[in-house]
Design an enzyme around this catalytic site. Structure first.
Site, PDB file in Angstrom:
ATOM      1  N   HIS A  58       0.534  -1.099  -0.162  1.00  0.00           N
ATOM      2  CA  HIS A  58      -0.033   0.005   0.043  1.00  0.00           C
ATOM      3  C   HIS A  58       0.937   1.385  -0.097  1.00  0.00           C
ATOM      4  CE1 HIS A  58      -4.156  -1.398   0.538  1.00  0.00           C
ATOM      5  NE2 HIS A  58      -3.649  -2.533   1.153  1.00  0.00           N
ATOM      6  N   LYS A  81      -8.672  14.381   3.423  1.00  0.00           N
ATOM      7  CA  LYS A  81      -7.810  13.191   3.456  1.00  0.00           C
ATOM      8  C   LYS A  81      -6.767  13.406   4.691  1.00  0.00           C
ATOM      9  CE  LYS A  81      -6.271  14.037  -0.526  1.00  0.00           C
ATOM     10  NZ  LYS A  81      -6.425  13.000  -1.446  1.00  0.00           N
ATOM     11  N   ARG A  82      -6.290  12.299   4.953  1.00  0.00           N
ATOM     12  CA  ARG A  82      -5.307  12.358   6.053  1.00  0.00           C
ATOM     13  C   ARG A  82      -4.255  13.517   6.111  1.00  0.00           C
ATOM     14  NH1 ARG A  82      -5.363   8.732  10.518  1.00  0.00           N
ATOM     15  NH2 ARG A  82      -3.777   9.759  11.365  1.00  0.00           N
ATOM     16  N   LYS A 131       0.951  14.483   0.825  1.00  0.00           N
ATOM     17  CA  LYS A 131      -0.342  14.879   0.425  1.00  0.00           C
ATOM     18  C   LYS A 131      -0.471  16.343  -0.084  1.00  0.00           C
ATOM     19  CE  LYS A 131      -2.812  10.807   2.559  1.00  0.00           C
ATOM     20  NZ  LYS A 131      -3.426  10.271   1.484  1.00  0.00           N
ATOM     21  N   THR A 159      -8.278   6.732  -2.928  1.00  0.00           N
ATOM     22  CA  THR A 159      -9.768   6.242  -3.325  1.00  0.00           C
ATOM     23  C   THR A 159     -10.638   7.349  -3.320  1.00  0.00           C
ATOM     24  OG1 THR A 159      -9.854   5.529  -1.088  1.00  0.00           O
ATOM     25  CG2 THR A 159      -9.574   3.991  -2.971  1.00  0.00           C
ATOM     26  N   LYS A 189     -14.160   8.649  -5.628  1.00  0.00           N
ATOM     27  CA  LYS A 189     -15.405   9.040  -4.828  1.00  0.00           C
ATOM     28  C   LYS A 189     -15.920  10.300  -5.603  1.00  0.00           C
ATOM     29  CE  LYS A 189     -14.124   6.265  -0.903  1.00  0.00           C
ATOM     30  NZ  LYS A 189     -13.507   6.441   0.328  1.00  0.00           N
TER      31      LYS A 189
END
Length: 843
Positions: free
Chosen positions: A378, A569-570, A575, A677, A681
């Site tokens: 992952h 998101k986290r 990110k 993911t 969405k």
């Protein structure tokens, strides 16, 4: 503006929610009243909203149990190959609405509850999220369970029943504060304890090698108590099981230690054993080598493998010999999927059971183990890789350490035979990392002990082969696969966005809910005026609804006709929430410089949790809230720009914000986000994506056409080239005046006047040691955001792009992902066979 339809009113117009027959409605009412009566008889005279929620949950649960029992009976009789999905995280969210949707009960419940003078949506809001995950990895496991049930696979999710899930996030003075998530406080109506299947798990002790074989002695025992949760497929009467283990101390715990008079102390010490399932570790993409975490990993693996073997031995068509000591057929009946390296101990544990307990010879046991296990990687971030100290293993799991050494020895002998004299290759490929602290590389153990290794998006799987596991790929290229992640369209379209689901169903029928590729049928309708109008109308209603929620919960008034620019998101440096922050500050400065210019109004929403020990991530949250407190109170800005930090982002909040988003931010440095993911969405729910060529964004652009996303920034090759050359952030800072202005404002305390030095360290990091190269993509990002503004000014063209995106999102169903796992890794075929419902006789 006309008051938007409530979801309840919308539901009644939508056929995809199941027709509410009068009989169904009467049945639901009757059952509801019965459950409510028994609740109140036991306790009080006056019902609270929570009493109503539990009455409804138990009513819906009643519709599950018959199907659940029948499904398990069906498996017992047919004895299919069983799939075991092992994960330390299952981020399930709420269960009530999902169960109603999958059972086709939603309209009946809606009508029954309405007739009783109650509001279904209000009751749904009472349910706690099952927050047994951190983010993507745990939510993926939840989507996979939904798809495996929908595809009729005999699948089981195995994990830990954490007493406390991911912490609740509070924002106090702009800072994140964590609160324990006591999600079981009022009880969980969906789980069933199964004490009859309780199993012992051993820790510590010593190993004895004798004539009869190997014995692991003088261990401490902890009991694993299973709790089963039903997992319904979509309208196929299949109900699978998620089994979560809870730690219990045995009744003689510490009482045989001759500690005379230490009885009270011994009973109090039961907590030490039971702490194993107390709390979810809140780290996302970060390895923290704590002993309690290693105990959790072995606990879930040891209990699960005993369960798997019990089920294998007792199955109707197991081995022919009466005592079933034959494990030849084990890989034909059992597939174990390891969700990252967290359950990697399944490999040595299965070896221990086969060799030490079942007396299978080593080579045969190893063949069985490899054929049974498969591993999903992952992440490629080095700080996320699990590398456990050998010293910890020696103490906690001495026999497993011996087995790992033996596995490694045979592996290295094999490599040495193929590459004589290449000692550096041996060092690189060893499971044991030598050094000041000897460590076990769990990813290497997984690759060696599995017959299949997969990444979670095409670009990630290529990086896995070309860098992370390069040596292993050269050794066994056939072992490596790609399985691009997906999401369940039941929760992430039908449940969270009934208006859009209904609009789509009116045009192309309902088949897309179990075959998302059918969304392609929308492509010829991209110029259909009615569709363009309806899609835009649904989005506007979702925005109005979310605006009302923000006003009610957060007391913030926003402009619902502004562009909803969403980044949830986290919180993590890779990110690049900081890149978003720099854009916000740039927009702010442009408005201040020329207030009369026509700006496209934006509401920027950033949400996500930071790991409690991750200092920089917590500073990023503080930066967002600080920028917000300046921007949102500047009269010159007005409602041209608002910055909202979405507190306590979780599954149930995602279900509300994603359908309301116009723009989805997916802006990680190329080569760092394995898949993502959330990106899928947003695409499915009618937002456009601004993103880098990273993770599944690459495949989204391929499916929809790159011109239908806002793609910007460095590609993986550019990042590598910049690394070769040496990334110099100051170059960008010196040559881009808007970047310099924004950075200087953050650094000087413009956004933190009470603590001018607050963000000094952060700016120092960005200028001198930013692994994720925020400044290198700034110029391209800001230019790309200007293109976003330009298109948003033309609502018709914007909506046409939205429709193209929705039409091309079919690949990203977890049904497609699971079908690929089933065929390419597990060796089973999905089936659309409907198990007969409980009210019909069995075949």
């Amino acid at each position: 503006m006309a008051k938007p339809l409530t979801d309840s009113e919308k539901r009644k117009q939508i056929s995809v929610r199941g027709i509410a027959g009068l009989g169904d409605v009467a049945e639901v009412r009757k059952s509801f009243n019965r459950h409510l009566h028994f609740t109140l008889v036991k306790d009080r005279n006056v019902a609270t909203p929570r009493d109503y929620f539990f009455a409804l949950a138990h009513t819906v649960r009643d519709h599950l149990v018959g199907r659940w029992i029948r499904t398990q009976q069906h498996y017992y009789e047919r004895d299919p190959k069983r799939i075991y999905y092992l994960s330390l995280e299952f981020y399930m969210g709420r269960t009530l609405q999902n169960t109603m949707v999958n059972l086709g009960l939603q309209n009946a419940c809606d009508e029954a509850i309405y007739q009783l003078g109650l509001d279904l949506e209000e009751l749904e809001e009472i349910e706690e999220d099952a927050g047994l995950g951190n983010g993507g990895l745990g939510r993926l496991a939840a989507c996979f369970l939904d798809s495996m049930a929908t595809l009729g696979l005999a699948a089981y999710g195995y994990g830990i029943r954490y007493e406390f899930g991911i912490f609740n996030q509070k924002i106090v003075d702009g800072w994140q504060v964590e609160e324990a998530d006591d999600w079981l406080r009022y009880g969980n109506p969906w789980e069933k304890a199964r004490p009859e299947y309780m199993l012992p798990v051993h820790f510590y002790g010593r190993v004895e090698h004798c004539l009869e074989g190997v014995k692991w002695l003088d261990t401490q025992v902890v009991l694993a108590m299973p709790y089963d949760t039903p997992v319904p497929g979509y309208r196929n009467n299949t109900v699978n099981t998620m089994r979560l283990w809870s730690a219990k101390a045995p009744n003689d715990f510490k009482l045989h230690d001759f500690n005379v008079g230490g009885y009270i102390e011994a009973v109090l010490d039961r907590n030490l054993a039971e702490n194993i399932s107390r709390v979810l570790y809140p780290n996302d993409n970060f390895f923290e080598g704590k002993e309690l975490r290693l105990k959790q990993e072995y606990f879930v693996v040891a209990a699960t493998l005993q369960d798997i073997i019990r089920r294998f031995k007792s199955s109707k068509f197991g081995c022919r010999d009466p005592v079933r000591t034959c494990f030849e057929t084990f890989p034909d009946k059992v597939a174990i999927q390891l969700n990252d390296t967290h359950p990697a101990l399944a490999i040595p544990e299965l070896m221990r059971i086969l060799v030490d307990v079942e007396k299978v010879d080593w080579d045969k046991a190893w063949e069985i183990t490899k054929k049974t296990c498969a591993y999903t990687n992952h992440t490629v971030l080095p700080e996320a890789l699990e590398r456990w100290p050998v010293s910890m293993f020696e103490k906690l799991l001495p026999r497993h350490l011996e087995i790992i050494y033996a596995i490694n020895q045979r592996h290295l002998d094999h490599v040495a035979a193929l590459f004589p004299g290449d000692v550096d290759r041996l060092r690189r490929m060893s499971v044991i990392e030598e050094g000041d602290c000897k460590r076990i590389n769990m990813a290497h153990l997984c690759v060696i002990g599995s017959h299949a290794v997969n990444g979670v998006a095409r670009i990630h799987s290529e990086i896995v082969k070309q860098s992370v596991f390069k040596d292993f790929y050269e050794l066994e290229p056939e072992k490596f696969q790609n399985k691009t992640n997906g999401i369940t369209p039941r929760r992430w379209l039908l449940l969270c966005n009934p208006g859009l689901a209904g609009t789509i169903a009116e045009k192309i029928g309902e088949g897309f809910l179990t075959d998302l590729s059918q969304l392609k049928k929308l492509l010829p309708l991209v110029d259909d005026e009615a569709l363009i109008r309806d899609v835009a109308k649904v989005k506007q209603e979702n925005k109005l609804k979310f605006s009302a929620l923000l006003e009610k919960e957060y007391k913030v008034k926003i402009n619902p006709s502004s562009m909803f620019d969403v980044h949830v998101k986290r919180i993590h440096e890779y990110k690049r929430q900081l890149l978003n922050c720099l854009h916000i500050v740039t927009l702010y400065n442009r408005i201040k410089k020329d207030p009369a210019r026509a700006f496209v109004p934006r509401t920027v929403m950033i949400g996500g949790k930071a790991a409690p020990g991750y200092h920089m991530a917590k500073m990023i949250i503080k930066l967002v809230t600080s920028i917000g407190s300046v921007v949102n109170h500047d009269p010159v800005v007005g409602d041209k720009l608002k910055v909202i930090f979405l507190e306590n982002y979780r599954v149930s909040l995602a279900e509300k914000v994603i359908p309301a988003a116009d723009l989805s931010q997916q802006i990680s440095t190329a080569g760092t986000e394995a898949s993502g993911t959330g990106n899928m969405k947003f695409m499915l729910n009618g937002a456009l994506t601004i993103g880098t060529m990273d993770g599944a964004n690459v495949e989204m652009a391929e499916e929809a056409g790159a011109e239908n996303l806002f793609i910007f920034g460095m590609r993986v090759e550019d990042v590598e080239a910049l690394d070769q050359k040496g990334y110099n952030a100051r170059e960008y800072y010196d040559h881009l005046p808007e970047l310099k202005q924004a950075v200087d404002q953050i650094s000087s305390g413009f956004f933190s006047p009470k603590e001018p030095d607050c963000f000094r360290d952060m700016v120092n990091m960005l200028l001198n040691h930013d692994r994720f190269k925020v400044f290198a993509d700034y110029e391209a990002y800001v230019a790309c955001q200007a293109q976003v503004d330009q298109l948003y000014r033309n609502p018709r063209e914007w909506t046409k792009k939205v429709i193209r995106n929705i039409a091309c999102s079919g690949k990203f169903s977890s049904d497609r992902t699971i079908t690929e796992y089933a065929r390419d890794i597990w060796g089973v075929e999905p089936s659309d066979l409907q198990i007969p419902p409980p009210n019909l006789p069995r075949d």
